[in-house]
Design a protein around this motif. Sequence first.
Motif, PDB file in Angstrom:
ATOM      1  N   ARG A 103      -5.997   5.526   1.702  1.00  0.00           N
ATOM      2  CA  ARG A 103      -4.581   5.190   1.659  1.00  0.00           C
ATOM      3  C   ARG A 103      -3.747   6.324   2.237  1.00  0.00           C
ATOM      4  O   ARG A 103      -2.774   6.093   2.930  1.00  0.00           O
ATOM      5  CB  ARG A 103      -4.136   4.904   0.234  1.00  0.00           C
ATOM      6  CG  ARG A 103      -4.435   3.517  -0.194  1.00  0.00           C
ATOM      7  CD  ARG A 103      -3.777   3.234  -1.523  1.00  0.00           C
ATOM      8  NE  ARG A 103      -4.771   2.592  -2.355  1.00  0.00           N
ATOM      9  CZ  ARG A 103      -5.246   3.052  -3.471  1.00  0.00           C
ATOM     10  NH1 ARG A 103      -4.798   4.167  -3.974  1.00  0.00           N
ATOM     11  NH2 ARG A 103      -6.167   2.401  -4.134  1.00  0.00           N
ATOM     12  N   HIS A 147      -2.744 -12.116   6.762  1.00  0.00           N
ATOM     13  CA  HIS A 147      -2.914 -10.706   6.411  1.00  0.00           C
ATOM     14  C   HIS A 147      -1.571 -10.048   6.128  1.00  0.00           C
ATOM     15  O   HIS A 147      -1.472  -9.163   5.279  1.00  0.00           O
ATOM     16  CB  HIS A 147      -3.652  -9.968   7.516  1.00  0.00           C
ATOM     17  CG  HIS A 147      -5.122 -10.226   7.483  1.00  0.00           C
ATOM     18  ND1 HIS A 147      -5.969  -9.710   8.427  1.00  0.00           N
ATOM     19  CD2 HIS A 147      -5.895 -10.939   6.631  1.00  0.00           C
ATOM     20  CE1 HIS A 147      -7.207 -10.099   8.138  1.00  0.00           C
ATOM     21  NE2 HIS A 147      -7.169 -10.853   7.061  1.00  0.00           N
ATOM     22  N   VAL A 163      -4.941  -4.694   7.423  1.00  0.00           N
ATOM     23  CA  VAL A 163      -5.877  -5.242   6.452  1.00  0.00           C
ATOM     24  C   VAL A 163      -7.312  -5.169   6.947  1.00  0.00           C
ATOM     25  O   VAL A 163      -8.193  -4.662   6.262  1.00  0.00           O
ATOM     26  CB  VAL A 163      -5.502  -6.698   6.096  1.00  0.00           C
ATOM     27  CG1 VAL A 163      -6.531  -7.313   5.167  1.00  0.00           C
ATOM     28  CG2 VAL A 163      -4.130  -6.741   5.475  1.00  0.00           C
ATOM     29  N   GLY A 212      -2.571  -0.405  10.472  1.00  0.00           N
ATOM     30  CA  GLY A 212      -1.153  -0.704  10.456  1.00  0.00           C
ATOM     31  C   GLY A 212      -0.387  -0.102  11.608  1.00  0.00           C
ATOM     32  O   GLY A 212       0.738  -0.486  11.881  1.00  0.00           O
ATOM     33  N   TYR A 268      -0.220  -6.459  12.101  1.00  0.00           N
ATOM     34  CA  TYR A 268      -1.223  -7.342  11.511  1.00  0.00           C
ATOM     35  C   TYR A 268      -1.801  -8.256  12.580  1.00  0.00           C
ATOM     36  O   TYR A 268      -1.148  -8.533  13.582  1.00  0.00           O
ATOM     37  CB  TYR A 268      -0.597  -8.207  10.407  1.00  0.00           C
ATOM     38  CG  TYR A 268       0.041  -7.401   9.307  1.00  0.00           C
ATOM     39  CD1 TYR A 268      -0.730  -6.894   8.270  1.00  0.00           C
ATOM     40  CD2 TYR A 268       1.394  -7.134   9.307  1.00  0.00           C
ATOM     41  CE1 TYR A 268      -0.158  -6.144   7.262  1.00  0.00           C
ATOM     42  CE2 TYR A 268       1.976  -6.388   8.309  1.00  0.00           C
ATOM     43  CZ  TYR A 268       1.193  -5.894   7.288  1.00  0.00           C
ATOM     44  OH  TYR A 268       1.764  -5.145   6.292  1.00  0.00           O
ATOM     45  N   ASP A 320      -3.805   6.208   5.863  1.00  0.00           N
ATOM     46  CA  ASP A 320      -3.044   5.080   6.386  1.00  0.00           C
ATOM     47  C   ASP A 320      -1.634   5.520   6.755  1.00  0.00           C
ATOM     48  O   ASP A 320      -1.135   5.192   7.813  1.00  0.00           O
ATOM     49  CB  ASP A 320      -3.026   3.968   5.327  1.00  0.00           C
ATOM     50  CG  ASP A 320      -2.238   2.756   5.732  1.00  0.00           C
ATOM     51  OD1 ASP A 320      -1.725   2.727   6.867  1.00  0.00           O
ATOM     52  OD2 ASP A 320      -2.136   1.832   4.929  1.00  0.00           O
ATOM     53  N   TYR A 352      -8.498  -1.934   1.769  1.00  0.00           N
ATOM     54  CA  TYR A 352      -9.139  -3.215   2.023  1.00  0.00           C
ATOM     55  C   TYR A 352     -10.545  -2.959   2.551  1.00  0.00           C
ATOM     56  O   TYR A 352     -10.712  -2.329   3.601  1.00  0.00           O
ATOM     57  CB  TYR A 352      -8.356  -4.024   3.058  1.00  0.00           C
ATOM     58  CG  TYR A 352      -7.007  -4.445   2.570  1.00  0.00           C
ATOM     59  CD1 TYR A 352      -6.871  -5.516   1.701  1.00  0.00           C
ATOM     60  CD2 TYR A 352      -5.862  -3.769   2.959  1.00  0.00           C
ATOM     61  CE1 TYR A 352      -5.633  -5.906   1.231  1.00  0.00           C
ATOM     62  CE2 TYR A 352      -4.624  -4.155   2.502  1.00  0.00           C
ATOM     63  CZ  TYR A 352      -4.518  -5.222   1.646  1.00  0.00           C
ATOM     64  OH  TYR A 352      -3.290  -5.599   1.182  1.00  0.00           O
ATOM     65  N   GLY A 406      -0.135   2.047   2.173  1.00  0.00           N
ATOM     66  CA  GLY A 406      -0.927   0.826   2.182  1.00  0.00           C
ATOM     67  C   GLY A 406      -1.909   0.723   1.041  1.00  0.00           C
ATOM     68  O   GLY A 406      -1.945   1.543   0.143  1.00  0.00           O
ATOM     69  N   ARG A 407      -2.699  -0.300   1.081  1.00  0.00           N
ATOM     70  CA  ARG A 407      -3.694  -0.589   0.074  1.00  0.00           C
ATOM     71  C   ARG A 407      -5.061  -0.528   0.720  1.00  0.00           C
ATOM     72  O   ARG A 407      -5.193  -0.723   1.914  1.00  0.00           O
ATOM     73  CB  ARG A 407      -3.412  -1.996  -0.460  1.00  0.00           C
ATOM     74  CG  ARG A 407      -4.269  -2.386  -1.583  1.00  0.00           C
ATOM     75  CD  ARG A 407      -3.833  -3.720  -2.111  1.00  0.00           C
ATOM     76  NE  ARG A 407      -4.904  -4.217  -2.958  1.00  0.00           N
ATOM     77  CZ  ARG A 407      -5.114  -5.467  -3.225  1.00  0.00           C
ATOM     78  NH1 ARG A 407      -4.330  -6.380  -2.733  1.00  0.00           N
ATOM     79  NH2 ARG A 407      -6.100  -5.827  -3.993  1.00  0.00           N
ATOM     80  N   ALA A 450       1.622  -4.814  -1.564  1.00  0.00           N
ATOM     81  CA  ALA A 450       1.281  -3.393  -1.521  1.00  0.00           C
ATOM     82  C   ALA A 450       2.365  -2.577  -0.825  1.00  0.00           C
ATOM     83  O   ALA A 450       2.607  -1.430  -1.168  1.00  0.00           O
ATOM     84  CB  ALA A 450      -0.051  -3.200  -0.811  1.00  0.00           C
ATOM     85  N   ARG A 451       3.032  -3.167   0.129  1.00  0.00           N
ATOM     86  CA  ARG A 451       4.029  -2.433   0.905  1.00  0.00           C
ATOM     87  C   ARG A 451       5.462  -2.646   0.414  1.00  0.00           C
ATOM     88  O   ARG A 451       6.395  -2.083   0.969  1.00  0.00           O
ATOM     89  CB  ARG A 451       3.928  -2.828   2.369  1.00  0.00           C
ATOM     90  CG  ARG A 451       2.570  -2.473   2.933  1.00  0.00           C
ATOM     91  CD  ARG A 451       2.577  -2.457   4.425  1.00  0.00           C
ATOM     92  NE  ARG A 451       1.230  -2.255   4.920  1.00  0.00           N
ATOM     93  CZ  ARG A 451       0.656  -1.075   5.090  1.00  0.00           C
ATOM     94  NH1 ARG A 451       1.318   0.006   4.805  1.00  0.00           N
ATOM     95  NH2 ARG A 451      -0.575  -0.977   5.538  1.00  0.00           N
ATOM     96  N   ASP A 511      -0.728  -8.300   2.415  1.00  0.00           N
ATOM     97  CA  ASP A 511      -0.350  -6.901   2.307  1.00  0.00           C
ATOM     98  C   ASP A 511       1.094  -6.705   1.835  1.00  0.00           C
ATOM     99  O   ASP A 511       1.507  -5.588   1.570  1.00  0.00           O
ATOM    100  CB  ASP A 511      -0.549  -6.231   3.671  1.00  0.00           C
ATOM    101  CG  ASP A 511      -0.707  -4.742   3.567  1.00  0.00           C
ATOM    102  OD1 ASP A 511      -1.353  -4.277   2.609  1.00  0.00           O
ATOM    103  OD2 ASP A 511      -0.191  -4.036   4.444  1.00  0.00           O
TER     104      ASP A 511
END
Length: 100
Positions: free
Chosen positions: A22, A77, A54, A48, A72, A25, A32, A29-30, A84-85, A81
């Motif tokens: 993360r 997707h 994702v 991203g 994305y 990123d 995946y 983000g999360r 998370a955002r 997401d």
Amino acid sequence: MGLHAGRRRSKRAARLQRADLRARDGNNGRYYPQADARLANNPDLAPGINCCAVCARQFITKVCPVSRRVRYCSAHHMLMDAKARAPSMRVLRRIDMLKD
């Protein structure tokens, strides 16, 4: 030590690894797991930024309508997401409002 001590350590290690991903990123983000193989094969990918946030596919068709920064490969997707955002999107909306 308890019976499940080894199991707890492995969960902790996995959580730290996800936190590291993360942080790489850069978009709040999360983690995946779909993107793991692609990210391992190509260290230049930034989820991203130059590939899907994702799944890390480089075929980009959608861009976040709020920030216009996160990319994305599909609308599915992007919706996946969104939760998370959401915290970072609120901040970006306020920044955009102040600019106007």
